[in-house]
Write an enzyme that holds these catalytic residues in place. Structure first.
Site, mmCIF file in Angstrom:
data_model
loop_
_atom_site.group_PDB
_atom_site.id
_atom_site.type_symbol
_atom_site.label_atom_id
_atom_site.label_comp_id
_atom_site.label_asym_id
_atom_site.label_seq_id
_atom_site.Cartn_x
_atom_site.Cartn_y
_atom_site.Cartn_z
ATOM 1 C CG HIS A 102 -35.124 91.982 51.084
ATOM 2 N ND1 HIS A 102 -35.343 91.519 49.804
ATOM 3 C CD2 HIS A 102 -36.234 91.629 51.786
ATOM 4 C CE1 HIS A 102 -36.518 90.937 49.732
ATOM 5 N NE2 HIS A 102 -37.078 90.975 50.921
HETATM 6 P P1 TYD Z 1 -37.113 92.279 44.642
HETATM 7 O O1 TYD Z 1 -37.356 92.882 45.995
HETATM 8 O O2 TYD Z 1 -35.804 92.560 43.975
HETATM 9 O O3 TYD Z 1 -37.285 90.706 44.731
HETATM 10 P P2 TYD Z 1 -36.599 89.733 45.820
HETATM 11 O O4 TYD Z 1 -35.862 90.617 46.789
HETATM 12 O O5 TYD Z 1 -37.752 89.052 46.471
HETATM 13 O O6 TYD Z 1 -35.702 88.834 45.093
HETATM 14 O O7 TYD Z 1 -38.325 92.688 43.706
HETATM 15 C C1 TYD Z 1 -38.209 92.752 42.301
HETATM 16 C C2 TYD Z 1 -39.024 93.933 41.813
HETATM 17 O O8 TYD Z 1 -40.418 93.732 42.060
HETATM 18 C C3 TYD Z 1 -38.633 95.233 42.489
HETATM 19 O O9 TYD Z 1 -38.629 96.250 41.502
HETATM 20 C C4 TYD Z 1 -39.760 95.492 43.459
HETATM 21 C C5 TYD Z 1 -40.951 94.850 42.772
HETATM 22 N N1 TYD Z 1 -41.989 94.345 43.666
HETATM 23 C C6 TYD Z 1 -43.275 94.872 43.569
HETATM 24 O O10 TYD Z 1 -43.555 95.770 42.770
HETATM 25 N N2 TYD Z 1 -44.253 94.366 44.389
HETATM 26 C C7 TYD Z 1 -44.009 93.386 45.276
HETATM 27 O O11 TYD Z 1 -44.937 92.956 45.989
HETATM 28 C C8 TYD Z 1 -42.679 92.854 45.377
HETATM 29 C C9 TYD Z 1 -42.365 91.771 46.367
HETATM 30 C C10 TYD Z 1 -41.708 93.370 44.551
#
Ligand code: TYD
Length: 136
Positions: free
Chosen positions: A49
């Site tokens: 992303h």
């Molecule tokens: P996600 O964005 O899929 O992780 P990455 O893209 O870094 O691999 O995040 C996984 C889950 O965690 C998603 O449901 C959003 C949540 N999340 C939070 O609640 N707080 C945060 O600070 C972050 C980074 C993610």
């Protein structure tokens, strides 16, 4: 590519390594949120992303992984994260994907804002389109 390495003033001695990360000094913003990524299975992709406005610093506290960066203008840049004394400053509008996790990889992320799903661009085509408009 709008990414910069930050060298922390790591202090190593016979007892181990201490790595200070101070807001507005080592890290060029007031830290609002800290999160960790760990227990990644080999072969998974994390990230995938871009953020509209968020600035973050990513540090591999343990182990290693690879991060592929794309700002929609320059050719893709691939860098290794493997040094707890060095953080990668990730500016907004950079598509990033983390891969190649070692089994002991622990990533620490320092973020300038609280979590806001609305700041995410998770659709690659939307990112490419927005990046073209932003940097035209
Ligand atoms: P996600 O964005 O899929 O992780 P990455 O893209 O870094 O691999 O995040 C996984 C889950 O965690 C998603 O449901 C959003 C949540 N999340 C939070 O609640 N707080 C945060 O600070 C972050 C980074 C993610």
């Amino acid at each position: 590519m709008n990414v910069t390495w930050i060298n922390f003033s790591a202090r190593g001695d016979v007892r181990g390594l201490l790595v200070p990360m101070e807001a507005a000094k080592d890290v060029p913003f007031a830290i609002q949120r800290v999160y960790a990524l760990l227990h990644m299975q080999a072969g998974v992709v994390r990230g995938a992303h871009a953020h509209r406005t968020l600035r973050q610093v990513i540090v591999a506290l343990g182990g290693s992984c690879r991060i592929t960066l794309d700002d929609g203008r320059d050719s893709e840049t691939v860098v290794d994260l493997n040094d707890p004394a060095r953080g990668l400053l990730l500016e907004p509008m950079v598509w990033h994907e983390m891969t190649g996790f070692s089994s002991d990889c622990v990533l620490l992320v320092l973020a300038a804002e609280h979590y806001d799903e609305g700041d995410y661009i998770r659709d690659r085509l939307e990112f490419v389109k927005l990046a073209k408009e932003t940097f035209r």
